[in-house]
Design a protein around this motif. Structure first.
Motif, PDB file in Angstrom:
ATOM      1  N   CYS A  94      32.836  37.244  34.317  1.00 33.22           N
ATOM      2  CA  CYS A  94      32.570  38.361  33.417  1.00 33.22           C
ATOM      3  C   CYS A  94      33.806  38.624  32.560  1.00 33.22           C
ATOM      4  CB  CYS A  94      32.172  39.614  34.208  1.00 33.22           C
ATOM      5  SG  CYS A  94      33.398  40.141  35.411  1.00 33.22           S
ATOM      6  N   ILE A  95      33.614  39.393  31.500  1.00 40.27           N
ATOM      7  CA  ILE A  95      34.703  39.785  30.605  1.00 40.27           C
ATOM      8  C   ILE A  95      34.947  41.275  30.778  1.00 40.27           C
ATOM      9  CG2 ILE A  95      35.490  39.932  28.193  1.00 40.27           C
ATOM     10  CD1 ILE A  95      35.136  37.068  29.165  1.00 40.27           C
ATOM     11  N   VAL A  96      36.207  41.638  31.020  1.00 43.81           N
ATOM     12  CA  VAL A  96      36.565  43.044  31.184  1.00 43.81           C
ATOM     13  C   VAL A  96      36.568  43.694  29.807  1.00 43.81           C
ATOM     14  CG1 VAL A  96      38.337  44.649  32.003  1.00 43.81           C
ATOM     15  CG2 VAL A  96      37.936  42.493  33.223  1.00 43.81           C
ATOM     16  N   THR A  97      35.757  44.721  29.614  1.00 42.98           N
ATOM     17  CA  THR A  97      35.660  45.409  28.324  1.00 42.98           C
ATOM     18  C   THR A  97      36.420  46.725  28.314  1.00 42.98           C
ATOM     19  OG1 THR A  97      33.576  46.420  28.997  1.00 42.98           O
ATOM     20  CG2 THR A  97      33.441  44.357  27.762  1.00 42.98           C
ATOM     21  N   GLU A  98      36.703  47.263  29.480  1.00 41.79           N
ATOM     22  CA  GLU A  98      37.494  48.489  29.614  1.00 41.79           C
ATOM     23  C   GLU A  98      38.426  48.274  30.798  1.00 41.79           C
ATOM     24  OE1 GLU A  98      36.849  53.063  31.173  1.00 41.79           O
ATOM     25  OE2 GLU A  98      35.149  52.042  30.260  1.00 41.79           O
ATOM     26  N   VAL A  99      39.693  48.657  30.642  1.00 42.98           N
ATOM     27  CA  VAL A  99      40.674  48.450  31.702  1.00 42.98           C
ATOM     28  C   VAL A  99      40.121  48.947  33.034  1.00 42.98           C
ATOM     29  CG1 VAL A  99      42.988  49.036  32.533  1.00 42.98           C
ATOM     30  CG2 VAL A  99      42.606  48.627  30.106  1.00 42.98           C
ATOM     31  N   ILE A 100      40.197  48.077  34.038  1.00 41.92           N
ATOM     32  CA  ILE A 100      39.716  48.452  35.372  1.00 41.92           C
ATOM     33  C   ILE A 100      40.894  49.020  36.142  1.00 41.92           C
ATOM     34  CG2 ILE A 100      38.735  47.621  37.538  1.00 41.92           C
ATOM     35  CD1 ILE A 100      37.345  45.412  35.898  1.00 41.92           C
ATOM     36  N   THR A 110      31.369  43.013  31.000  1.00 41.82           N
ATOM     37  CA  THR A 110      30.131  42.489  30.447  1.00 41.82           C
ATOM     38  C   THR A 110      29.845  41.177  31.157  1.00 41.82           C
ATOM     39  OG1 THR A 110      30.594  43.455  28.286  1.00 41.82           O
ATOM     40  CG2 THR A 110      28.971  41.688  28.356  1.00 41.82           C
ATOM     41  N   VAL A 111      28.634  41.085  31.684  1.00 40.59           N
ATOM     42  CA  VAL A 111      28.203  39.855  32.344  1.00 40.59           C
ATOM     43  C   VAL A 111      26.720  39.676  32.066  1.00 40.59           C
ATOM     44  CG1 VAL A 111      27.819  41.025  34.546  1.00 40.59           C
ATOM     45  CG2 VAL A 111      28.153  38.573  34.529  1.00 40.59           C
ATOM     46  N   GLY A 112      26.360  38.497  31.629  1.00 41.71           N
ATOM     47  CA  GLY A 112      24.952  38.231  31.328  1.00 41.71           C
ATOM     48  C   GLY A 112      24.412  39.102  30.220  1.00 41.71           C
ATOM     49  N   GLN A 114      25.033  42.211  29.725  1.00 42.88           N
ATOM     50  CA  GLN A 114      24.899  43.608  30.126  1.00 42.88           C
ATOM     51  C   GLN A 114      26.266  44.185  30.472  1.00 42.88           C
ATOM     52  OE1 GLN A 114      22.189  43.239  33.426  1.00 42.88           O
ATOM     53  NE2 GLN A 114      20.446  43.777  32.131  1.00 42.88           N
ATOM     54  N   VAL A 115      26.431  45.459  30.171  1.00 42.18           N
ATOM     55  CA  VAL A 115      27.673  46.165  30.503  1.00 42.18           C
ATOM     56  C   VAL A 115      27.486  46.855  31.848  1.00 42.18           C
ATOM     57  CG1 VAL A 115      29.293  47.959  29.787  1.00 42.18           C
ATOM     58  CG2 VAL A 115      28.201  46.505  28.068  1.00 42.18           C
ATOM     59  N   TRP A 116      28.469  46.656  32.732  1.00 43.84           N
ATOM     60  CA  TRP A 116      28.450  47.246  34.067  1.00 43.84           C
ATOM     61  C   TRP A 116      29.738  48.009  34.309  1.00 43.84           C
ATOM     62  CZ3 TRP A 116      24.909  46.474  38.197  1.00 43.84           C
ATOM     63  CH2 TRP A 116      23.857  45.617  37.909  1.00 43.84           C
ATOM     64  N   THR A 117      29.646  49.100  35.057  1.00 43.17           N
ATOM     65  CA  THR A 117      30.840  49.772  35.559  1.00 43.17           C
ATOM     66  C   THR A 117      31.452  48.839  36.582  1.00 43.17           C
ATOM     67  OG1 THR A 117      29.760  51.906  35.286  1.00 43.17           O
ATOM     68  CG2 THR A 117      31.712  51.848  36.695  1.00 43.17           C
ATOM     69  N   ALA A 118      32.790  48.776  36.592  1.00 38.08           N
ATOM     70  CA  ALA A 118      33.438  47.815  37.487  1.00 38.08           C
ATOM     71  C   ALA A 118      34.658  48.417  38.154  1.00 38.08           C
ATOM     72  CB  ALA A 118      33.837  46.565  36.706  1.00 38.08           C
ATOM     73  N   ARG A 119      34.955  47.888  39.310  1.00 39.55           N
ATOM     74  CA  ARG A 119      36.167  48.215  40.065  1.00 39.55           C
ATOM     75  C   ARG A 119      36.785  46.912  40.531  1.00 39.55           C
ATOM     76  NH1 ARG A 119      35.238  51.996  37.664  1.00 39.55           N
ATOM     77  NH2 ARG A 119      34.734  54.083  38.363  1.00 39.55           N
ATOM     78  N   SER A 120      38.071  46.967  40.806  1.00 39.04           N
ATOM     79  CA  SER A 120      38.813  45.789  41.240  1.00 39.04           C
ATOM     80  C   SER A 120      38.707  45.615  42.752  1.00 39.04           C
ATOM     81  CB  SER A 120      40.280  45.940  40.837  1.00 39.04           C
ATOM     82  OG  SER A 120      41.041  44.878  41.350  1.00 39.04           O
ATOM     83  N   VAL A 121      38.707  44.366  43.210  1.00 39.18           N
ATOM     84  CA  VAL A 121      38.716  44.076  44.640  1.00 39.18           C
ATOM     85  C   VAL A 121      39.955  44.695  45.272  1.00 39.18           C
ATOM     86  CG1 VAL A 121      38.959  42.219  46.345  1.00 39.18           C
ATOM     87  CG2 VAL A 121      37.339  41.980  44.475  1.00 39.18           C
ATOM     88  N   SER A 122      41.076  44.541  44.588  1.00 38.02           N
ATOM     89  CA  SER A 122      42.320  45.168  45.047  1.00 38.02           C
ATOM     90  C   SER A 122      42.540  46.426  44.206  1.00 38.02           C
ATOM     91  CB  SER A 122      43.497  44.207  44.875  1.00 38.02           C
ATOM     92  OG  SER A 122      43.712  43.958  43.493  1.00 38.02           O
ATOM     93  N   ASP A 123      43.601  47.136  44.460  1.00 39.24           N
ATOM     94  CA  ASP A 123      43.890  48.324  43.653  1.00 39.24           C
ATOM     95  C   ASP A 123      44.696  47.999  42.407  1.00 39.24           C
ATOM     96  OD1 ASP A 123      42.459  50.213  45.089  1.00 39.24           O
ATOM     97  OD2 ASP A 123      44.094  50.571  46.503  1.00 39.24           O
ATOM     98  N   ALA A 132      37.123  37.803  34.781  1.00 33.18           N
ATOM     99  CA  ALA A 132      37.091  38.120  36.209  1.00 33.18           C
ATOM    100  C   ALA A 132      35.843  37.495  36.819  1.00 33.18           C
ATOM    101  CB  ALA A 132      37.094  39.633  36.417  1.00 33.18           C
ATOM    102  N   ILE A 133      35.816  37.471  38.141  1.00 29.66           N
ATOM    103  CA  ILE A 133      34.672  36.962  38.906  1.00 29.66           C
ATOM    104  C   ILE A 133      34.059  38.129  39.672  1.00 29.66           C
ATOM    105  CG2 ILE A 133      33.955  35.456  40.818  1.00 29.66           C
ATOM    106  CD1 ILE A 133      34.680  33.808  38.492  1.00 29.66           C
ATOM    107  N   VAL A 134      32.739  38.238  39.633  1.00 33.90           N
ATOM    108  CA  VAL A 134      32.033  39.276  40.388  1.00 33.90           C
ATOM    109  C   VAL A 134      32.008  38.846  41.854  1.00 33.90           C
ATOM    110  CG1 VAL A 134      29.867  40.522  40.703  1.00 33.90           C
ATOM    111  CG2 VAL A 134      30.608  39.857  38.396  1.00 33.90           C
ATOM    112  N   ARG A 135      32.569  39.678  42.725  1.00 34.00           N
ATOM    113  CA  ARG A 135      32.628  39.360  44.157  1.00 34.00           C
ATOM    114  C   ARG A 135      31.522  40.035  44.956  1.00 34.00           C
ATOM    115  NH1 ARG A 135      34.749  34.701  44.208  1.00 34.00           N
ATOM    116  NH2 ARG A 135      36.838  34.624  43.344  1.00 34.00           N
ATOM    117  N   ARG A 136      31.161  41.263  44.577  1.00 32.05           N
ATOM    118  CA  ARG A 136      30.076  41.963  45.268  1.00 32.05           C
ATOM    119  C   ARG A 136      29.617  43.132  44.399  1.00 32.05           C
ATOM    120  NH1 ARG A 136      34.780  43.521  47.927  1.00 32.05           N
ATOM    121  NH2 ARG A 136      35.066  45.759  48.148  1.00 32.05           N
ATOM    122  N   ILE A 137      28.542  43.768  44.870  1.00 31.24           N
ATOM    123  CA  ILE A 137      27.996  44.929  44.169  1.00 31.24           C
ATOM    124  C   ILE A 137      27.973  46.083  45.161  1.00 31.24           C
ATOM    125  CG2 ILE A 137      25.980  45.895  43.005  1.00 31.24           C
ATOM    126  CD1 ILE A 137      25.195  42.997  42.294  1.00 31.24           C
TER     127      ILE A 137
END
Length: 148
Positions: A94-100, A110-112, A114-123, A132-137
């Motif tokens: 995915c492409i980060v469109t807003e700083v996570i 943005t992935v596929g 569609q725009v999704w709210t996102a959080r980082s695996v780490s802080d 980035a890579i989507v790891r889970r939902i």
């Protein structure tokens, strides 16, 4: 001692019936292991075993049947998870469109298309326009990891 023997027989039978009734009223396997343990203890009692041995057999058989059958029961009873189309996003780039930034509670990807709210695996924050890579939902948020 004959009245104790008769009363223990009655107690074990009542325990078996009560445990099976509770099992019948519940949606999952909850007390069946204890009912099996009570049957084993009843058999011990009928063979003349002392009360301490009956209790030990009850606990041991209940524990062993629980340990041996619970994982299998969980596998077959907890089939409530329904895969969704969103599950196909896991593992995708995915492409980060807003700083996570997990601390600030911001981030979007943005992935596929569609725009999704996102959080980082780490802080650690992930900058905009990075990949980035989507790891889970989790709920409606994608949990992503930056591509190094």
């Amino acid at each position: 001692m004959p009245e104790l023997t008769l009363s223990m027989t009655v107690i074990w039978i009542i325990a078996i019936v009560a445990l099976l009734i509770v099992e019948g009223l519940t949606a999952g396997l909850v007390t069946i292991w204890f009912a099996i343990g009570a049957v084993a203890a009843l058999i011990c009692q009928m063979l003349g075993a002392p009360l301490w041995l009956q209790m030990a057999v009850f606990l041991a058989v209940s524990f062993v049947t629980l340990v041996l059958t619970r994982p299998l029961a969980q596998k077959h009873l907890n089939n409530r998870t329904q895969p969704t189309n969103a599950d196909r996003l896991i593992g995708r780039e995915c492409i980060v469109t807003e700083v996570i930034d997990n601390v600030a509670g911001t981030g979007a990807v943005t992935v596929g298309g569609q725009v999704w709210t996102a959080r980082s695996v780490s802080d650690d924050p992930i900058s905009a326009e990075s990949r980035a890579i989507v790891r889970r939902i989790e709920g409606v948020k994608l949990i992503v990891e930056p591509i190094a």
